[in-house]
Design an enzyme around this catalytic site. Structure first.
Site, PDB file in Angstrom:
ATOM      1  N   SER A 142      59.951  18.283  13.577  1.00 13.50           N
ATOM      2  CA  SER A 142      60.714  18.504  12.361  1.00 13.50           C
ATOM      3  C   SER A 142      60.191  19.417  11.430  1.00 13.50           C
ATOM      4  CB  SER A 142      60.536  17.065  11.559  1.00 13.50           C
ATOM      5  OG  SER A 142      60.724  17.263  10.090  1.00 13.50           O
ATOM      6  N   TYR A 155      55.053  10.246   8.295  1.00  8.98           N
ATOM      7  CA  TYR A 155      55.921  10.934   9.075  1.00  8.98           C
ATOM      8  C   TYR A 155      55.556  12.507   9.289  1.00  8.98           C
ATOM      9  CZ  TYR A 155      60.606  12.734  10.117  1.00  8.98           C
ATOM     10  OH  TYR A 155      61.750  13.298  10.966  1.00  8.98           O
TER      11      TYR A 155
END
Ligand code: NAD
Length: 260
Positions: A142, A155
Protein backbone atom coordinates in the site's frame (compact mmCIF):
# COMPACT_ATOMS: atom_id res chain seq x y z
CA UNK A 1 6.75 -12.05 -20.49
CA UNK A 2 3.38 -13.72 -20.18
CA UNK A 3 1.18 -15.51 -17.67
CA UNK A 4 -0.25 -17.85 -20.32
CA UNK A 5 -0.77 -21.34 -18.86
CA UNK A 6 0.85 -20.31 -15.57
CA UNK A 7 -0.78 -21.42 -12.31
CA UNK A 8 -1.51 -18.23 -10.37
CA UNK A 9 -2.80 -18.30 -6.80
CA UNK A 10 -4.46 -15.04 -5.74
CA UNK A 11 -5.48 -14.74 -2.09
CA UNK A 12 -8.49 -12.61 -1.21
CA UNK A 13 -9.56 -12.96 -4.86
CA UNK A 14 -13.30 -13.14 -4.15
CA UNK A 15 -13.52 -9.34 -3.92
CA UNK A 16 -11.97 -6.02 -4.89
CA UNK A 17 -8.40 -5.83 -6.11
CA UNK A 18 -7.76 -9.60 -5.92
CA UNK A 19 -10.83 -10.31 -8.03
CA UNK A 20 -9.68 -7.93 -10.76
CA UNK A 21 -6.17 -9.44 -10.75
CA UNK A 22 -7.62 -12.95 -11.07
CA UNK A 23 -9.85 -11.89 -13.97
CA UNK A 24 -6.95 -10.13 -15.70
CA UNK A 25 -4.68 -13.17 -15.39
CA UNK A 26 -7.47 -15.45 -16.66
CA UNK A 27 -8.03 -13.21 -19.71
CA UNK A 28 -4.30 -13.55 -20.44
CA UNK A 29 -4.60 -17.35 -20.47
CA UNK A 30 -3.42 -18.18 -16.93
CA UNK A 31 -4.89 -20.91 -14.73
CA UNK A 32 -6.18 -18.93 -11.78
CA UNK A 33 -6.81 -20.02 -8.20
CA UNK A 34 -9.34 -17.95 -6.26
CA UNK A 35 -8.19 -18.44 -2.65
CA UNK A 36 -10.43 -16.80 -0.09
CA UNK A 37 -11.84 -17.03 3.38
CA UNK A 38 -15.26 -16.80 1.81
CA UNK A 39 -15.53 -20.07 -0.15
CA UNK A 40 -18.99 -19.37 -1.58
CA UNK A 41 -17.82 -16.06 -3.00
CA UNK A 42 -14.61 -17.72 -4.27
CA UNK A 43 -16.65 -20.41 -6.07
CA UNK A 44 -18.89 -17.77 -7.63
CA UNK A 45 -15.84 -15.80 -8.80
CA UNK A 46 -14.25 -18.93 -10.31
CA UNK A 47 -17.52 -19.84 -12.07
CA UNK A 48 -17.73 -16.34 -13.51
CA UNK A 49 -14.22 -16.66 -14.96
CA UNK A 50 -15.11 -20.08 -16.41
CA UNK A 51 -18.29 -18.63 -17.93
CA UNK A 52 -16.10 -16.05 -19.67
CA UNK A 53 -13.95 -18.85 -21.14
CA UNK A 54 -11.14 -18.71 -18.57
CA UNK A 55 -9.65 -21.39 -16.35
CA UNK A 56 -10.20 -21.00 -12.61
CA UNK A 57 -10.60 -23.03 -9.44
CA UNK A 58 -11.69 -21.95 -5.96
CA UNK A 59 -10.04 -23.02 -2.73
CA UNK A 60 -10.97 -22.30 0.88
CA UNK A 61 -8.10 -20.49 2.54
CA UNK A 62 -7.87 -18.50 5.72
CA UNK A 63 -4.37 -17.09 5.18
CA UNK A 64 -3.78 -16.99 8.95
CA UNK A 65 -4.18 -20.78 9.24
CA UNK A 66 -1.04 -22.83 8.60
CA UNK A 67 -3.16 -25.95 8.02
CA UNK A 68 -5.56 -24.29 5.57
CA UNK A 69 -2.80 -22.59 3.59
CA UNK A 70 -0.79 -25.80 3.25
CA UNK A 71 -3.89 -27.84 2.38
CA UNK A 72 -5.08 -25.36 -0.24
CA UNK A 73 -1.67 -25.15 -1.94
CA UNK A 74 -1.46 -28.97 -1.93
CA UNK A 75 -4.92 -29.08 -3.56
CA UNK A 76 -3.75 -26.70 -6.30
CA UNK A 77 -0.57 -28.69 -6.95
CA UNK A 78 -2.60 -31.91 -7.13
CA UNK A 79 -5.01 -30.37 -9.63
CA UNK A 80 -2.61 -28.35 -11.77
CA UNK A 81 0.87 -29.73 -11.08
CA UNK A 82 2.57 -26.71 -9.53
CA UNK A 83 2.48 -23.00 -8.71
CA UNK A 84 4.07 -20.27 -10.85
CA UNK A 85 2.66 -17.07 -9.38
CA UNK A 86 1.50 -16.17 -5.88
CA UNK A 87 -0.33 -12.91 -5.24
CA UNK A 88 -0.54 -12.46 -1.47
CA UNK A 89 -3.39 -9.98 -1.48
CA UNK A 90 -5.92 -10.89 1.24
CA UNK A 91 -6.30 -8.05 3.68
CA UNK A 92 -8.61 -6.12 5.97
CA UNK A 93 -8.50 -2.73 7.63
CA UNK A 94 -9.13 -1.92 11.28
CA UNK A 95 -8.72 1.68 12.45
CA UNK A 96 -8.40 3.02 16.01
CA UNK A 97 -6.36 5.72 17.70
CA UNK A 98 -3.22 4.03 19.01
CA UNK A 99 -4.03 4.45 22.70
CA UNK A 100 -7.39 2.72 22.17
CA UNK A 101 -6.21 0.01 19.75
CA UNK A 102 -7.44 -3.34 21.14
CA UNK A 103 -4.57 -5.82 21.31
CA UNK A 104 -6.80 -8.46 19.69
CA UNK A 105 -7.35 -6.20 16.65
CA UNK A 106 -3.61 -5.47 16.42
CA UNK A 107 -2.83 -9.21 16.42
CA UNK A 108 -5.57 -9.91 13.86
CA UNK A 109 -4.15 -7.29 11.49
CA UNK A 110 -0.61 -8.60 11.73
CA UNK A 111 -1.84 -12.18 11.36
CA UNK A 112 -3.78 -11.52 8.14
CA UNK A 113 -1.22 -9.27 6.47
CA UNK A 114 2.10 -10.68 7.71
CA UNK A 115 1.45 -14.27 8.82
CA UNK A 116 -0.68 -14.66 5.68
CA UNK A 117 2.14 -13.44 3.43
CA UNK A 118 4.68 -15.66 5.21
CA UNK A 119 2.54 -18.82 5.23
CA UNK A 120 1.49 -18.58 1.58
CA UNK A 121 5.07 -17.81 0.51
CA UNK A 122 6.46 -20.74 2.49
CA UNK A 123 3.85 -23.10 1.04
CA UNK A 124 4.48 -22.07 -2.58
CA UNK A 125 8.29 -21.72 -2.62
CA UNK A 126 9.17 -25.45 -2.70
CA UNK A 127 6.93 -25.96 -5.75
CA UNK A 128 8.50 -23.01 -7.57
CA UNK A 129 11.96 -24.40 -6.76
CA UNK A 130 11.06 -27.93 -7.85
CA UNK A 131 9.59 -26.93 -11.22
CA UNK A 132 12.86 -25.40 -12.45
CA UNK A 133 10.77 -22.56 -13.97
CA UNK A 134 11.11 -20.21 -11.00
CA UNK A 135 8.17 -18.02 -10.17
CA UNK A 136 6.82 -14.66 -9.15
CA UNK A 137 5.60 -13.69 -5.69
CA UNK A 138 3.67 -10.45 -5.42
CA UNK A 139 2.70 -8.83 -2.13
CA UNK A 140 -0.17 -6.37 -1.93
CA UNK A 141 1.40 -3.52 -0.02
CA UNK A 142 0.00 0.00 0.00
CA UNK A 143 1.11 3.60 0.00
CA UNK A 144 1.05 2.70 3.71
CA UNK A 145 4.13 0.54 3.01
CA UNK A 146 5.91 3.92 2.61
CA UNK A 147 3.80 6.48 4.47
CA UNK A 148 1.84 6.62 7.72
CA UNK A 149 -1.68 7.88 8.44
CA UNK A 150 -3.40 8.49 11.74
CA UNK A 151 -5.56 5.66 13.14
CA UNK A 152 -3.79 3.00 11.03
CA UNK A 153 -0.90 1.86 13.22
CA UNK A 154 -1.41 -1.87 12.66
CA UNK A 155 -2.00 -1.53 8.91
CA UNK A 156 1.01 0.76 8.42
CA UNK A 157 3.22 -1.56 10.49
CA UNK A 158 2.11 -4.64 8.56
CA UNK A 159 2.38 -3.01 5.13
CA UNK A 160 5.90 -1.74 5.90
CA UNK A 161 6.77 -5.27 7.06
CA UNK A 162 5.86 -6.74 3.68
CA UNK A 163 8.71 -4.81 2.08
CA UNK A 164 11.19 -6.53 4.40
CA UNK A 165 9.70 -9.93 3.62
CA UNK A 166 9.76 -9.20 -0.11
CA UNK A 167 13.44 -8.22 -0.10
CA UNK A 168 14.38 -11.39 1.79
CA UNK A 169 12.33 -13.61 -0.54
CA UNK A 170 14.00 -11.87 -3.50
CA UNK A 171 17.45 -12.76 -2.10
CA UNK A 172 16.61 -16.35 -1.15
CA UNK A 173 14.62 -16.90 -4.35
CA UNK A 174 17.16 -15.36 -6.74
CA UNK A 175 19.21 -18.52 -7.35
CA UNK A 176 15.97 -20.35 -8.23
CA UNK A 177 14.59 -17.63 -10.52
CA UNK A 178 11.92 -16.76 -7.97
CA UNK A 179 11.16 -13.04 -7.93
CA UNK A 180 9.37 -11.06 -5.23
CA UNK A 181 7.86 -7.59 -5.56
CA UNK A 182 5.37 -5.37 -3.76
CA UNK A 183 2.54 -3.33 -5.30
CA UNK A 184 1.69 -0.21 -3.29
CA UNK A 185 -1.71 1.18 -4.34
CA UNK A 186 -3.24 4.43 -3.20
CA UNK A 187 -6.93 4.42 -2.23
CA UNK A 188 -9.02 2.09 -4.42
CA UNK A 189 -12.80 2.16 -4.03
CA UNK A 190 -13.34 -1.46 -2.92
CA UNK A 191 -15.49 -2.74 -0.02
CA UNK A 192 -12.41 -2.32 2.22
CA UNK A 193 -12.35 1.42 1.54
CA UNK A 194 -16.13 1.95 1.45
CA UNK A 195 -16.20 0.66 5.04
CA UNK A 196 -13.48 3.09 6.13
CA UNK A 197 -15.19 6.27 4.92
CA UNK A 198 -17.91 6.42 7.62
CA UNK A 199 -15.49 5.02 10.24
CA UNK A 200 -12.94 7.76 9.59
CA UNK A 201 -15.64 10.43 9.41
CA UNK A 202 -16.76 9.40 12.89
CA UNK A 203 -13.24 9.08 14.33
CA UNK A 204 -12.06 12.42 12.89
CA UNK A 205 -15.35 14.28 13.41
CA UNK A 206 -15.70 15.33 9.74
CA UNK A 207 -18.14 14.52 6.94
CA UNK A 208 -17.74 11.51 4.63
CA UNK A 209 -17.15 13.84 1.65
CA UNK A 210 -14.35 15.51 3.61
CA UNK A 211 -12.78 12.13 4.36
CA UNK A 212 -12.61 11.40 0.62
CA UNK A 213 -11.42 14.86 -0.43
CA UNK A 214 -9.23 15.94 2.48
CA UNK A 215 -7.95 12.65 3.88
CA UNK A 216 -7.92 9.92 1.21
CA UNK A 217 -7.19 11.88 -1.96
CA UNK A 218 -5.67 15.07 -0.56
CA UNK A 219 -2.08 14.32 -1.60
CA UNK A 220 -2.84 12.93 -5.07
CA UNK A 221 -1.93 15.00 -8.14
CA UNK A 222 -5.52 15.01 -9.43
CA UNK A 223 -7.95 14.06 -6.64
CA UNK A 224 -8.63 10.69 -8.27
CA UNK A 225 -8.99 7.21 -6.80
CA UNK A 226 -6.64 4.51 -8.09
CA UNK A 227 -8.69 1.77 -9.81
CA UNK A 228 -8.64 -2.02 -9.53
CA UNK A 229 -7.63 -2.06 -13.20
CA UNK A 230 -4.59 0.13 -12.47
CA UNK A 231 -3.45 -2.30 -9.80
CA UNK A 232 -4.16 -5.38 -11.93
CA UNK A 233 -2.02 -3.96 -14.75
CA UNK A 234 0.97 -3.78 -12.39
CA UNK A 235 0.20 -7.28 -11.07
CA UNK A 236 0.30 -8.54 -14.67
CA UNK A 237 3.67 -6.88 -15.26
CA UNK A 238 5.22 -8.42 -12.14
CA UNK A 239 3.72 -11.86 -12.82
CA UNK A 240 4.81 -12.03 -16.44
CA UNK A 241 8.26 -10.45 -16.08
CA UNK A 242 10.48 -13.49 -16.22
CA UNK A 243 13.97 -12.37 -15.25
CA UNK A 244 15.59 -11.53 -11.94
CA UNK A 245 16.20 -8.00 -13.28
CA UNK A 246 12.92 -7.00 -11.63
CA UNK A 247 12.95 -8.29 -8.07
CA UNK A 248 12.92 -6.91 -4.54
CA UNK A 249 11.03 -3.82 -5.71
CA UNK A 250 7.98 -1.94 -4.51
CA UNK A 251 5.99 0.03 -7.06
CA UNK A 252 3.61 2.78 -5.92
CA UNK A 253 0.40 3.19 -7.98
CA UNK A 254 -1.33 6.11 -6.30
CA UNK A 255 -1.97 9.10 -8.58
CA UNK A 256 1.19 10.64 -7.16
CA UNK A 257 0.09 10.53 -3.51
CA UNK A 258 3.51 9.13 -2.67
CA UNK A 259 6.49 9.82 -4.91
CA UNK A 260 9.72 7.85 -4.43
P1 NAD B 1 -11.72 -6.30 -0.23
O1 NAD B 1 -12.33 -6.16 1.11
O2 NAD B 1 -12.50 -5.89 -1.43
O3 NAD B 1 -11.23 -7.81 -0.47
C1 NAD B 1 -10.47 -8.50 0.49
C2 NAD B 1 -10.68 -9.99 0.30
O4 NAD B 1 -9.82 -10.66 1.24
C3 NAD B 1 -12.12 -10.46 0.59
O5 NAD B 1 -12.55 -11.31 -0.45
C4 NAD B 1 -11.98 -11.22 1.91
O6 NAD B 1 -12.90 -12.32 2.03
C5 NAD B 1 -10.54 -11.73 1.82
N1 NAD B 1 -9.98 -12.04 3.14
C6 NAD B 1 -10.05 -11.31 4.27
N2 NAD B 1 -9.43 -11.95 5.28
C7 NAD B 1 -8.96 -13.11 4.76
C8 NAD B 1 -8.23 -14.20 5.28
N3 NAD B 1 -7.89 -14.25 6.59
N4 NAD B 1 -7.89 -15.22 4.46
C9 NAD B 1 -8.25 -15.19 3.16
N5 NAD B 1 -8.95 -14.21 2.60
C10 NAD B 1 -9.31 -13.17 3.40
O7 NAD B 1 -10.34 -5.49 -0.13
P2 NAD B 1 -9.37 -4.85 -1.24
O8 NAD B 1 -9.49 -3.38 -1.15
O9 NAD B 1 -9.52 -5.52 -2.55
O10 NAD B 1 -7.96 -5.21 -0.59
C11 NAD B 1 -7.10 -6.22 -1.10
C12 NAD B 1 -5.68 -5.90 -0.65
O11 NAD B 1 -5.28 -4.64 -1.18
C13 NAD B 1 -5.50 -5.80 0.86
O12 NAD B 1 -4.26 -6.39 1.24
C14 NAD B 1 -5.45 -4.31 1.10
O13 NAD B 1 -4.74 -3.97 2.26
C15 NAD B 1 -4.73 -3.86 -0.15
N6 NAD B 1 -4.91 -2.44 -0.47
C16 NAD B 1 -6.16 -1.93 -0.68
C17 NAD B 1 -6.28 -0.59 -0.98
C18 NAD B 1 -7.63 0.04 -1.20
O14 NAD B 1 -7.67 1.27 -1.22
N7 NAD B 1 -8.69 -0.72 -1.40
C19 NAD B 1 -5.14 0.23 -1.08
C20 NAD B 1 -3.90 -0.33 -0.87
C21 NAD B 1 -3.80 -1.68 -0.58
Amino acid sequence: MTVKDKVCIVTGAASGIGSEIANTYAREGARVVIADLNLDAARAAAEQIQANGGRAMAVAMDVTSEEQVNAAVAEVVKAWGGVDVLVSNAGVQIVHPLEEFPFADWKKMLAIHLDGAFLTTRACLPHMQKSGRGGSIIYMGSVHSKEASVLKSAYVTAKHGLIGLCKTVAKEGGPHGIRANVICPGFVRTPLVEKQIPEQAKALGISEAEVVKNVMLKETVDGEFTTVQDVAAVALLFAGFDSNALTGQSLVVSHGWFMQ
